[in-house]
Design a protein around this motif. Structure first.
Motif, PDB file in Angstrom:
ATOM      1  N   GLU A  65      13.131   7.427  -4.642  1.00  0.00           N
ATOM      2  CA  GLU A  65      13.567   5.999  -3.799  1.00  0.00           C
ATOM      3  C   GLU A  65      12.407   5.517  -2.668  1.00  0.00           C
ATOM      4  OE1 GLU A  65      16.324   3.913  -3.808  1.00  0.00           O
ATOM      5  OE2 GLU A  65      16.370   4.712  -5.940  1.00  0.00           O
ATOM      6  N   LEU A  66      12.338   4.824  -2.149  1.00  0.00           N
ATOM      7  CA  LEU A  66      11.306   4.356  -1.208  1.00  0.00           C
ATOM      8  C   LEU A  66      12.089   3.322  -0.056  1.00  0.00           C
ATOM      9  CD1 LEU A  66       8.061   3.677  -2.791  1.00  0.00           C
ATOM     10  CD2 LEU A  66       8.230   5.078  -0.928  1.00  0.00           C
ATOM     11  N   LYS A  73       5.718  -4.244   8.548  1.00  0.00           N
ATOM     12  CA  LYS A  73       4.298  -3.937   8.368  1.00  0.00           C
ATOM     13  C   LYS A  73       3.556  -4.769   7.416  1.00  0.00           C
ATOM     14  CE  LYS A  73       4.676   1.012   9.565  1.00  0.00           C
ATOM     15  NZ  LYS A  73       4.720   2.047   9.094  1.00  0.00           N
ATOM     16  N   HIS A  92       0.139  -7.201   7.185  1.00  0.00           N
ATOM     17  CA  HIS A  92      -1.269  -7.089   7.297  1.00  0.00           C
ATOM     18  C   HIS A  92      -2.046  -8.354   6.316  1.00  0.00           C
ATOM     19  CE1 HIS A  92      -1.144  -3.314   9.599  1.00  0.00           C
ATOM     20  NE2 HIS A  92      -0.166  -2.967   8.548  1.00  0.00           N
ATOM     21  N   GLU A 104       9.078   0.390   5.656  1.00  0.00           N
ATOM     22  CA  GLU A 104       8.035   0.926   6.258  1.00  0.00           C
ATOM     23  C   GLU A 104       6.321   0.819   5.597  1.00  0.00           C
ATOM     24  OE1 GLU A 104       7.982   2.901   9.130  1.00  0.00           O
ATOM     25  OE2 GLU A 104      10.340   2.285   9.322  1.00  0.00           O
ATOM     26  N   ILE A 105       6.638   0.069   4.410  1.00  0.00           N
ATOM     27  CA  ILE A 105       5.414   0.100   3.634  1.00  0.00           C
ATOM     28  C   ILE A 105       4.495  -1.221   3.728  1.00  0.00           C
ATOM     29  CG2 ILE A 105       4.643  -0.438   1.233  1.00  0.00           C
ATOM     30  CD1 ILE A 105       7.135   0.847   0.376  1.00  0.00           C
ATOM     31  N   PRO A 106       3.366  -0.851   4.372  1.00  0.00           N
ATOM     32  CA  PRO A 106       2.341  -2.154   4.969  1.00  0.00           C
ATOM     33  C   PRO A 106       2.203  -3.009   3.597  1.00  0.00           C
ATOM     34  CG  PRO A 106       1.284   0.228   5.054  1.00  0.00           C
ATOM     35  CD  PRO A 106       2.673   0.494   4.388  1.00  0.00           C
ATOM     36  N   LEU A 114       0.746  -1.294   0.008  1.00  0.00           N
ATOM     37  CA  LEU A 114      -0.105  -0.036   0.178  1.00  0.00           C
ATOM     38  C   LEU A 114       0.878   1.147   0.029  1.00  0.00           C
ATOM     39  CD1 LEU A 114      -3.001   1.024   0.381  1.00  0.00           C
ATOM     40  CD2 LEU A 114      -2.731   1.044   2.651  1.00  0.00           C
ATOM     41  N   GLN A 115       1.488   1.959  -1.434  1.00  0.00           N
ATOM     42  CA  GLN A 115       2.081   2.931  -1.419  1.00  0.00           C
ATOM     43  C   GLN A 115       1.952   3.620  -2.708  1.00  0.00           C
ATOM     44  OE1 GLN A 115       3.442   5.536  -0.083  1.00  0.00           O
ATOM     45  NE2 GLN A 115       4.550   4.616   1.442  1.00  0.00           N
ATOM     46  N   THR A 116       2.340   4.630  -2.853  1.00  0.00           N
ATOM     47  CA  THR A 116       2.300   5.346  -4.053  1.00  0.00           C
ATOM     48  C   THR A 116       3.889   5.238  -4.585  1.00  0.00           C
ATOM     49  OG1 THR A 116       2.130   7.596  -5.224  1.00  0.00           O
ATOM     50  CG2 THR A 116       2.549   7.627  -2.852  1.00  0.00           C
ATOM     51  N   PHE A 117       3.978   4.753  -5.949  1.00  0.00           N
ATOM     52  CA  PHE A 117       5.257   4.486  -6.443  1.00  0.00           C
ATOM     53  C   PHE A 117       5.650   5.412  -7.782  1.00  0.00           C
ATOM     54  CE2 PHE A 117       3.765   0.591  -4.500  1.00  0.00           C
ATOM     55  CZ  PHE A 117       4.868   0.236  -3.587  1.00  0.00           C
ATOM     56  N   LYS A 133      -0.678  12.006  12.590  1.00  0.00           N
ATOM     57  CA  LYS A 133       0.202  10.869  13.341  1.00  0.00           C
ATOM     58  C   LYS A 133      -0.469  11.014  14.587  1.00  0.00           C
ATOM     59  CE  LYS A 133       4.511  10.777  10.968  1.00  0.00           C
ATOM     60  NZ  LYS A 133       5.978  10.764  11.019  1.00  0.00           N
TER      61      LYS A 133
END
Lengths: 259, 259
Positions: A121-122, A152, A154, A126-128, A113-116, A208
């Motif tokens: 760079e990522l 992370k 799930h 930390e990316i679920p 679940l991330q924007t690529f 947060k």
């Protein structure tokens, strides 16, 4: 160590490849992509050392324990069907497509679940990663691989994954469009749009600690009619933005009535 | 060192007070607020050591070099008029209100471009402060004070400040509302909304490196009609959100035609 083939090295496939290259659980044996890529482009996406594992030819696809499919949504099912080796773990990476029911494979989902974007760079750690599968044995493998690249992980079923993907459109794609409009309004009025940067970062940092409902501020929430009217007047040259301003302001204002 | 009175200790006034307390250029001699605050609340806002400088009585207002006005927009002019000492530097902190032309004072603007919530600490050093004044001598003082609490000081005129404030509504207030909707959709489908956090932070981090236009992703940009239609169907129970989904998707889609 599980051998793996990556199918599709667009935005998601590129970042997933980079992460899996560092995984202690996976050894990538092949990258398969429909279109040819230049040496320079290949090197940017998967690294020059890995370029020799690249192919565009489906007929040369290698046998492996796992296949990660990072192609367009409407091409996923055809890709799964095309894999000539059977009873392999075949995981797609889409937020919207249900777990496949292809009887020839051990079907799974591996949705980060991330924007690529290729040029950004990522930190995959930390990316679920949302995983799904209907077989316990497959679950164990997929979970181990997911944990080897992210802290992370799930378990999310197909229904929830579609909902999450829809939420992601709001908190990512639509948010980015708001950044675009804010930027445009600055540029068109000769204001250095980098002045907005601290505000953008703080708005994200705030949630947060506070719920978005508690973090909400601004003229719409305060029902500050004079500012709302001034803003609409300032947007007169931008019919598209004025509609957005009105709709979102009225949606924010209605939060007050929900209390 | 310039003596200063802070008028209004709501969200902006609280954070500004905290920052000016640490400034080497300013000594706060008084805090004036329309309504009384409990000892606990005062301590939370301006700190217990400063509580003795607090008053609600306008008739006890002290003489100082500078007055910082952090009250509601429609009360600013009356506050400026009410200061009984003349030819002082009187700076309001609003994004929408023009530089005052009150002839009794040295008028200025001291607008920190940020989203303030009382319960969230901020590093003022990173907050852009937009200053404005029509007198050179006043400018020097205000600039010195601004630089004593932030490394980002910009000269912004009243027209540009209004535009910036409008941009801020998009990149902050509207963005936060998108976070709210994303959260709600998770909660109502029994998904832990904290899964969205990494995506929210990365979406904000991305525009430090890419322009929002280059950072845009998602089904609307790709013109992925099947996903767009699925999402609309999933939003059928939320008439307010479906309108937002349609309008923002069509606005993003139109970016493609602008190229």
């Amino acid at each position: 160590m599980y051998t793996a083939v990556i199918i599709g090295i667009g935005n998601v496939g590129t970042h997933l490849s980079r992460a899996l290259q560092c995984s202690s659980e996976v050894s990538i044996v092949q990258y398969l992509n429909r279109s040819q890529l230049s040496e320079g482009e290949l090197s940017k996406r998967i690294g020059s050392c890995e370029a020799q594992k690249f192919t565009t030819k489906w007929e040369t696809i290698k046998e492996a324990d796992c296949y990660f499919i990072a192609v367009k949504d409407d091409e996923i099912e055809a890709c799964i069907e095309a894999i000539p080796f059977h009873q392999k773990i075949v995981a797609h990476t889409s937020g919207s497509i249900a777990l496949s029911s292809c009887p020839k494979q051990k079907n799974a989902v591996f949705y980060p679940l991330q924007t690529f974007s290729k040029s950004k760079e990522l930190n995959f750690n930390e990316i679920p990663i949302c995983i799904e599968t209907s077989e316990n044995e497959v679950y164990k493998v997929i979970e181990k691989i997911a944990h080897s690249i992210s802290k992370k992980v799930h378990y999310i079923n197909s229904f929830q994954r579609r909902q999450l993907h829809l939420s992601a459109v709001f908190v990512c794609n639509f948010v980015n469009h708001m950044y675009h409009i804010g930027n445009e309004l600055c540029i068109q009025n000769n204001i250095d749009s980098s002045i907005l940067e601290a505000l953008i970062q703080e708005t994200a940092a705030k949630v947060k600690i506070l719920s978005p409902k508690d973090a909400q501020t601004g003229p719409a929430l305060r029902n500050d009619k004079s500012t709302l009217q001034n803003h609409e007047e300032m947007l007169e040259g931008y019919p598209k933005y004025i509609k957005i301003y009105r709709l979102l302001s009225s949606s924010i204002a209605s939060l007050n009535h929900e209390n």
